[in-house]
Design a protein around this motif. Structure first.
Motif, mmCIF file in Angstrom:
data_model
loop_
_atom_site.group_PDB
_atom_site.id
_atom_site.type_symbol
_atom_site.label_atom_id
_atom_site.label_comp_id
_atom_site.label_asym_id
_atom_site.label_seq_id
_atom_site.Cartn_x
_atom_site.Cartn_y
_atom_site.Cartn_z
ATOM 1 N N TRP A 121 0.815 -1.212 0.000
ATOM 2 C CA TRP A 121 0.000 0.000 0.000
ATOM 3 C C TRP A 121 0.851 1.266 0.000
ATOM 4 O O TRP A 121 1.778 1.410 0.787
ATOM 5 C CB TRP A 121 -0.947 -0.005 1.194
ATOM 6 C CG TRP A 121 -2.004 -1.059 1.044
ATOM 7 C CD1 TRP A 121 -2.024 -2.293 1.625
ATOM 8 C CD2 TRP A 121 -3.169 -0.981 0.212
ATOM 9 N NE1 TRP A 121 -3.136 -2.992 1.213
ATOM 10 C CE2 TRP A 121 -3.858 -2.217 0.348
ATOM 11 C CE3 TRP A 121 -3.700 -0.006 -0.635
ATOM 12 C CZ2 TRP A 121 -5.053 -2.489 -0.318
ATOM 13 C CZ3 TRP A 121 -4.884 -0.278 -1.303
ATOM 14 C CH2 TRP A 121 -5.551 -1.501 -1.146
ATOM 15 N N TYR A 122 0.490 2.167 -0.920
ATOM 16 C CA TYR A 122 1.211 3.433 -1.114
ATOM 17 C C TYR A 122 0.246 4.571 -0.793
ATOM 18 O O TYR A 122 -0.865 4.635 -1.326
ATOM 19 C CB TYR A 122 1.709 3.528 -2.552
ATOM 20 C CG TYR A 122 2.650 4.668 -2.843
ATOM 21 C CD1 TYR A 122 4.024 4.465 -2.847
ATOM 22 C CD2 TYR A 122 2.170 5.953 -3.120
ATOM 23 C CE1 TYR A 122 4.891 5.511 -3.121
ATOM 24 C CE2 TYR A 122 3.028 7.001 -3.391
ATOM 25 C CZ TYR A 122 4.391 6.776 -3.383
ATOM 26 O OH TYR A 122 5.249 7.805 -3.648
ATOM 27 N N TYR A 123 0.680 5.479 0.069
ATOM 28 C CA TYR A 123 -0.163 6.596 0.510
ATOM 29 C C TYR A 123 -0.376 7.589 -0.636
ATOM 30 O O TYR A 123 0.585 8.074 -1.243
ATOM 31 C CB TYR A 123 0.514 7.288 1.687
ATOM 32 C CG TYR A 123 -0.188 8.500 2.227
ATOM 33 C CD1 TYR A 123 -1.168 8.379 3.198
ATOM 34 C CD2 TYR A 123 0.161 9.774 1.786
ATOM 35 C CE1 TYR A 123 -1.805 9.504 3.717
ATOM 36 C CE2 TYR A 123 -0.463 10.899 2.295
ATOM 37 C CZ TYR A 123 -1.453 10.767 3.259
ATOM 38 O OH TYR A 123 -2.075 11.883 3.770
ATOM 39 N N LEU A 124 -1.638 7.879 -0.930
ATOM 40 C CA LEU A 124 -1.973 8.848 -1.973
ATOM 41 C C LEU A 124 -2.277 10.221 -1.390
ATOM 42 O O LEU A 124 -1.809 11.239 -1.887
ATOM 43 C CB LEU A 124 -3.176 8.363 -2.794
ATOM 44 C CG LEU A 124 -2.978 7.068 -3.590
ATOM 45 C CD1 LEU A 124 -4.279 6.671 -4.281
ATOM 46 C CD2 LEU A 124 -1.851 7.211 -4.614
ATOM 47 N N GLY A 125 -3.093 10.247 -0.334
ATOM 48 C CA GLY A 125 -3.469 11.517 0.280
ATOM 49 C C GLY A 125 -4.855 11.458 0.870
ATOM 50 O O GLY A 125 -5.448 10.390 1.012
ATOM 51 N N VAL A 126 -5.377 12.636 1.197
ATOM 52 C CA VAL A 126 -6.683 12.748 1.859
ATOM 53 C C VAL A 126 -7.656 13.451 0.929
ATOM 54 O O VAL A 126 -7.332 14.489 0.333
ATOM 55 C CB VAL A 126 -6.537 13.524 3.187
ATOM 56 C CG1 VAL A 126 -7.883 13.675 3.874
ATOM 57 C CG2 VAL A 126 -5.540 12.818 4.110
ATOM 58 N N ASP A 127 -8.848 12.885 0.789
ATOM 59 C CA ASP A 127 -9.855 13.496 -0.086
ATOM 60 C C ASP A 127 -10.602 14.595 0.664
ATOM 61 O O ASP A 127 -10.404 14.797 1.870
ATOM 62 C CB ASP A 127 -10.791 12.426 -0.656
ATOM 63 C CG ASP A 127 -11.713 11.807 0.388
ATOM 64 O OD1 ASP A 127 -11.873 12.392 1.482
ATOM 65 O OD2 ASP A 127 -12.290 10.742 0.102
ATOM 66 N N PRO A 128 -11.480 15.355 -0.018
ATOM 67 C CA PRO A 128 -12.191 16.474 0.629
ATOM 68 C C PRO A 128 -13.028 16.071 1.833
ATOM 69 O O PRO A 128 -13.337 16.910 2.686
ATOM 70 C CB PRO A 128 -13.071 17.009 -0.502
ATOM 71 C CG PRO A 128 -12.328 16.667 -1.753
ATOM 72 C CD PRO A 128 -11.715 15.326 -1.462
ATOM 73 N N THR A 129 -13.405 14.793 1.939
ATOM 74 C CA THR A 129 -14.204 14.342 3.086
ATOM 75 C C THR A 129 -13.340 13.958 4.285
ATOM 76 O O THR A 129 -13.857 13.616 5.335
ATOM 77 C CB THR A 129 -15.082 13.134 2.700
ATOM 78 O OG1 THR A 129 -14.232 11.988 2.489
ATOM 79 C CG2 THR A 129 -15.888 13.424 1.440
ATOM 80 N N GLY A 130 -12.020 13.983 4.092
ATOM 81 C CA GLY A 130 -11.118 13.617 5.175
ATOM 82 C C GLY A 130 -10.683 12.165 5.159
ATOM 83 O O GLY A 130 -9.941 11.725 6.046
#
Length: 329
Positions: A121-130
């Motif tokens: 698993w590779y971290y992509l980020g956080v979406d607008p909903t958190g």
């Protein structure tokens, strides 16, 4: 629970082999039968085949923790020893380690059941909903009929003792010793909707330097202050000792650096056995066979678990000692 053991037993005595004065192994040569009343044709003397094979299955065996790459805490600077370590729960899979002996056949050869991880698993980020999104950049063979790989041994991870080894997977012998050992792979999108493009692959359909290596928690060598690391994966297959395999994802999520079982001794014990049996083969073969998975997730919302830093315990001991006797430092 007793520790996993892999007794070193090649199943034969090399002193019993027929050796010529020049050092040739006569068991590996064809000889002409000169006995009276024969047709004097060339007779083949069958040479027993002995090599190591690891068969990785798609069958789940439990759960464990794995480091997450691409996370803000996944630093490449000196800070990485003190920064908290990002982790995620992943399933483990059954694998069979076979010390193959052609005189006994696969079913009669010595076999060990081990556990490995297949996900990465590779971290992509956080979406607008958190919600936190990760991508599974796991290696899967592009062609299910071409799923056997040769291996090349190296010292890995760099921070571990020199006796800790890893094994690069290779599609053919021409890749041995190369900087990039490229494998044809199922596509992985490298685009990232929440941040920088994924850098683990240069091509979506080519994976490079995929390995079989130590997994779970391991201890760095002495000159790195025995830092406690959680191993990760960028498409590799990692060995997980039985004591680090948990029956549920919730059980695995509760493991900390303070309660973890460390893989070093178990891994070295197993690799020493692999290497001894492999080196009895003139071709020094250790083959990895990967049974492709039919179902697995690529993009998913993940709960990132933040563990202590690799040197967290040493730093706490230093601070505690300083406060109790500041003149000792």
């Amino acid at each position: 629970m007793s520790e996993e053991t892999f007794p070193i037993d090649c199943g034969y005595n090399v002193d019993d082999w027929l050796i010529s004065p020049t050092g040739r192994n006569l068991n590996l040569l064809c000889k002409k039968n000169t006995t009276l009343y024969t047709d004097e044709s060339v007779k083949d003397i069958p040479a027993p085949e002995k090599y190591v094979m690891l068969k990785i299955t798609p069958d789940k065996s439990g759960y464990t923790l794995q480091k997450v790459y691409g996370h803000p805490n996944d630093s490449t600077t000196l800070r990485k020893s003190v920064d908290p370590q990002p982790a995620v729960v992943v399933p483990t899979f059954h694998a069979k380690l076979i010390l193959f002996d052609s005189t006994k056949g696969e079913s009669g050869s010595t076999q060990y059941d081990i556990n490995v991880t297949r996900d990465a698993w590779y971290y992509l980020g956080v979406d607008p909903t958190g919600a936190t999104w990760c991508r599974n950049i796991a290696f899967e063979p592009a062609n299910s009929a071409k799923n056997k790989y040769l291996t090349e041994q190296i010292h890995f991870p760099p921070g571990a003792d020199n006796i800790v080894h890893g094994f690069f997977l290779m599609q053919d012998e021409s890749q041995r010793g190369k900087d990039q050992r490229n494998l044809d792979a199922k596509n992985v999108s490298l685009a990232n909707p929440y941040g920088q493009r994924i850098s683990s692959r240069k091509s979506e359909s080519i994976a490079s330097n995929i390995m079989f290596h130590i997994g779970g928690f391991y201890v760095a060598r002495a000159k790195l202050d025995h830092a406690k690391w959680l191993g990760g994966s960028e498409g590799c297959f990692t060995f997980i000792p039985k004591r680090s395999v948990h029956p549920t994802a919730e059980d695995a999520s509760k493991v900390t650096l303070e309660t973890a079982f460390f893989s070093n001794k178990t891994w070295v014990n197993m690799t020493a056995m692999i290497e001894k049996f492999r080196d009895s083969d003139p071709q020094r073969r250790f083959i990895v066979q990967i049974e492709p998975r039919s179902e697995y997730s690529r993009d998913s919302i993940k709960n990132i678990i933040i563990l202590s830093g690799a040197l967290d315990r040493q730093i706490k001991q230093y601070i505690s000692g300083f406060h109790s006797n500041p003149f000792a430092f």
